[in-house]
Structures are given as C-alpha cells and as structure tokens.
Enzyme design. Sequence first.
Site, PDB file in Angstrom:
ATOM      1  N   ASP A  88      75.583 -19.478  24.550  1.00 53.83           N
ATOM      2  CA  ASP A  88      75.074 -19.190  25.890  1.00 53.83           C
ATOM      3  C   ASP A  88      75.161 -20.440  26.760  1.00 53.83           C
ATOM      4  O   ASP A  88      74.756 -21.533  26.341  1.00 53.83           O
ATOM      5  CB  ASP A  88      73.619 -18.721  25.786  1.00 53.83           C
ATOM      6  CG  ASP A  88      73.224 -17.788  26.907  1.00 53.83           C
ATOM      7  OD1 ASP A  88      74.120 -17.282  27.611  1.00 53.83           O
ATOM      8  OD2 ASP A  88      72.012 -17.544  27.081  1.00 53.83           O
ATOM      9  N   HIS A  89      75.702 -20.281  27.945  1.00 53.13           N
ATOM     10  CA  HIS A  89      75.801 -21.364  28.939  1.00 53.13           C
ATOM     11  C   HIS A  89      76.521 -22.606  28.413  1.00 53.13           C
ATOM     12  O   HIS A  89      76.094 -23.734  28.638  1.00 53.13           O
ATOM     13  CB  HIS A  89      74.410 -21.741  29.477  1.00 53.13           C
ATOM     14  CG  HIS A  89      73.777 -20.655  30.277  1.00 53.13           C
ATOM     15  ND1 HIS A  89      74.178 -20.345  31.561  1.00 53.13           N
ATOM     16  CD2 HIS A  89      72.803 -19.770  29.968  1.00 53.13           C
ATOM     17  CE1 HIS A  89      73.459 -19.321  32.004  1.00 53.13           C
ATOM     18  NE2 HIS A  89      72.629 -18.952  31.059  1.00 53.13           N
TER      19      HIS A  89
ATOM     20  N   HIS B 202      66.079 -18.306  34.815  1.00 59.15           N
ATOM     21  CA  HIS B 202      65.498 -18.524  33.493  1.00 59.15           C
ATOM     22  C   HIS B 202      64.020 -18.868  33.652  1.00 59.15           C
ATOM     23  O   HIS B 202      63.622 -19.468  34.641  1.00 59.15           O
ATOM     24  CB  HIS B 202      66.197 -19.692  32.786  1.00 59.15           C
ATOM     25  CG  HIS B 202      67.561 -19.361  32.294  1.00 59.15           C
ATOM     26  ND1 HIS B 202      68.546 -20.316  32.151  1.00 59.15           N
ATOM     27  CD2 HIS B 202      68.127 -18.194  31.914  1.00 59.15           C
ATOM     28  CE1 HIS B 202      69.646 -19.744  31.689  1.00 59.15           C
ATOM     29  NE2 HIS B 202      69.411 -18.454  31.544  1.00 59.15           N
ATOM     30  N   GLY B 203      63.224 -18.506  32.656  1.00 63.38           N
ATOM     31  CA  GLY B 203      61.810 -18.852  32.678  1.00 63.38           C
ATOM     32  C   GLY B 203      60.959 -17.717  33.208  1.00 63.38           C
ATOM     33  O   GLY B 203      61.437 -16.638  33.549  1.00 63.38           O
TER      34      GLY B 203
ATOM     35  N   HIS C 246      71.235 -12.322  33.304  1.00 58.84           N
ATOM     36  CA  HIS C 246      70.442 -13.390  32.694  1.00 58.84           C
ATOM     37  C   HIS C 246      69.031 -13.388  33.283  1.00 58.84           C
ATOM     38  O   HIS C 246      68.790 -12.830  34.347  1.00 58.84           O
ATOM     39  CB  HIS C 246      71.103 -14.745  32.953  1.00 58.84           C
ATOM     40  CG  HIS C 246      72.353 -14.978  32.174  1.00 58.84           C
ATOM     41  ND1 HIS C 246      72.415 -15.856  31.113  1.00 58.84           N
ATOM     42  CD2 HIS C 246      73.594 -14.443  32.284  1.00 58.84           C
ATOM     43  CE1 HIS C 246      73.643 -15.857  30.612  1.00 58.84           C
ATOM     44  NE2 HIS C 246      74.377 -15.005  31.307  1.00 58.84           N
TER      45      HIS C 246
ATOM     46  N   ASN D 138      69.816 -10.560  28.864  1.00 55.73           N
ATOM     47  CA  ASN D 138      69.451 -11.771  28.137  1.00 55.73           C
ATOM     48  C   ASN D 138      67.942 -12.030  28.196  1.00 55.73           C
ATOM     49  O   ASN D 138      67.352 -12.028  29.279  1.00 55.73           O
ATOM     50  CB  ASN D 138      70.168 -12.985  28.740  1.00 55.73           C
ATOM     51  CG  ASN D 138      71.641 -13.021  28.424  1.00 55.73           C
ATOM     52  OD1 ASN D 138      72.279 -11.979  28.270  1.00 55.73           O
ATOM     53  ND2 ASN D 138      72.202 -14.211  28.343  1.00 55.73           N
TER      54      ASN D 138
ATOM     55  N   THR E 219      62.898 -16.720  27.153  1.00 53.88           N
ATOM     56  CA  THR E 219      61.545 -17.246  27.365  1.00 53.88           C
ATOM     57  C   THR E 219      60.485 -16.370  26.709  1.00 53.88           C
ATOM     58  O   THR E 219      59.590 -16.862  26.018  1.00 53.88           O
ATOM     59  CB  THR E 219      61.267 -17.367  28.873  1.00 53.88           C
ATOM     60  OG1 THR E 219      62.285 -18.159  29.480  1.00 53.88           O
ATOM     61  CG2 THR E 219      59.914 -18.017  29.119  1.00 53.88           C
TER      62      THR E 219
END
Length: 286
Positions: free
Chosen positions: A83-84, A180-181, A208, A230, A233
């Site tokens: 990923d990434h 993200h988060g 994501h 995805n 977290t």
Amino acid sequence: MLTTSKQMLIHASENSYAVPAINTQGGNYDIIWAICRAAEELHSPIILAHYVSTGAYSGNDWFVNVAKWCAAKVSVPVAIHLDHGDCFEICMDSLKLGFTSLMIDGSTKPIEENAAMTNEVIKVAKCFGVPVEAEIGELLRLDDAGEVMENKNIVDPNEVKQFLKMCCPDSLAIGIGNAHGYYRGEPDIHLEILEAVRSFTDVPLVLHGCTGMKDEVIKEAIRLGVAKINFGTEIRYKYVAHYEEALKTLDHQGHSWKLSQYANEKLQEDVRKIILLAGSEGKAGK
C-alpha cells in the site's frame, strides 16, 4: 489461498461489491490471522495490506512470510498488497519478496510524472503477473485531532481522463475528499467524482480512508464503481483496545498467547462487519 488482486477486483467491479483491503500493522500475526479467519468464515476474498513504514520493526519479509502462511491455511483468495509504495525501488523490492499486488502512489507529483512512474512499475510487474494500483488526487492530510490540514485530493475528472490516456493501471484510487485516520466531524466526500470517472472508464476504483465514513457513503461509492475499500486506522485501534480488555479481564497468568488469542477472536468480528459492508461475503471463487 494466495492469489493476486486482479481477478477479484475485476469481478467486484462488474458485480457491484468491493474487496476489503485491511492494513496488517507490519505483519502482526493476530491481525493477519483474524482477517483470514473472518474471510474464510464468510467465504470472502480478502487483501492483506502493508505499509513499508509499519514493517520497520518486524521486517517486510516477515509480513510476507506470515501472510503467505495464513493464506495457505484458508481456501478463500488472499492477496498480499503493498500500500502506498512511493517509488520504483520499493515496488521492485516488494516484487522480489513475493507481494502479489502493488500500489505505486505518485499522487503528490504532477500528472505526467505520476503516469511515467506508474508505467515504469507496470512494465516490470506485468512480467510477473502482478497487478498495479495507481492513485491520482493526494489523500487529505489530517492533524492529530482529525482536522483537515490540507485539501489537495478532490480530483478533477478531466485529470483522471488525462492520466488514463498516459497509463493503464489495473486499479485506480482517486481523491474524493477521503483521508487516512479518524475524521473529526463528517468527511466531505464527493461521490459525484466517482460517477463522472465511471462514465469514461471501467478500471476498478479504490477508496482509501474508509475508517469513519458513514456506511451509506461507502455503499454508494461501491455502487458507483469502487471495487476495493481500505481500512487501517479502525483495525489497529480496535486491536489495541481488545488487547487492553484482555489484560484487564483475563486470568492470563502472563501467557501472552492468551492475550493474543482473545484479541484475535474479538478482531474477527470487526473484520466480519467490514466484509458485510463491502458485500464480498460469498464471493470467494468468483
């Protein structure tokens, strides 16, 4: 059963469900085995995702070997996904280690440079039969409180069209206000961008930053062509919470395996909920 992510995402895209990709915290056995067991129970394809940064403690090769071992113990399709990955070298190292799915993330770069870097990875990965995910539209950046620091990721569909004229990834993550988060407040997700992109390409799309999004938003995104969702977290926080609960409630007598077993079993329920949200239950072998 170890496989690539290519056919599972094509089938998901064509049949209006998504395959969950869950971050495994650098090869944590409790997490990987919980993911595989939940997928086996619900007969769902699954993707074990890995950030190189989370492998700093255990080693990227550790992640691959634990993931392969767990995949061999279940009958459902399991892909091992980088990923990434942010450069050609990381993607090549992952190929050598045995990853069966790669993401090259050039979303912070100009479109032409992003496409060129993506093509470089595709050219080699194709020789090994390994699919490549690309990204256009940089993910939102959140501070520790979940507040938006920068917003660069609401992509123009015309830029996606331009990008796809220059390269042909097997799947594509596009920025629609996701991050993200944990979000603070309700994230401003622009589903109309997915709809516009789907009007000119059938490349499986990737979402994501699903932790904290409303279920109905995720389900609508899937309806609009997202074939991979995805989660990272949510899973890592719940794993720690389950472990803490075990420390407080179990008569563990210092046996770490009892704590791990408790957290593993609790985490399976969290993964089941993600599979049901994705609509991938019963889709293994499709």
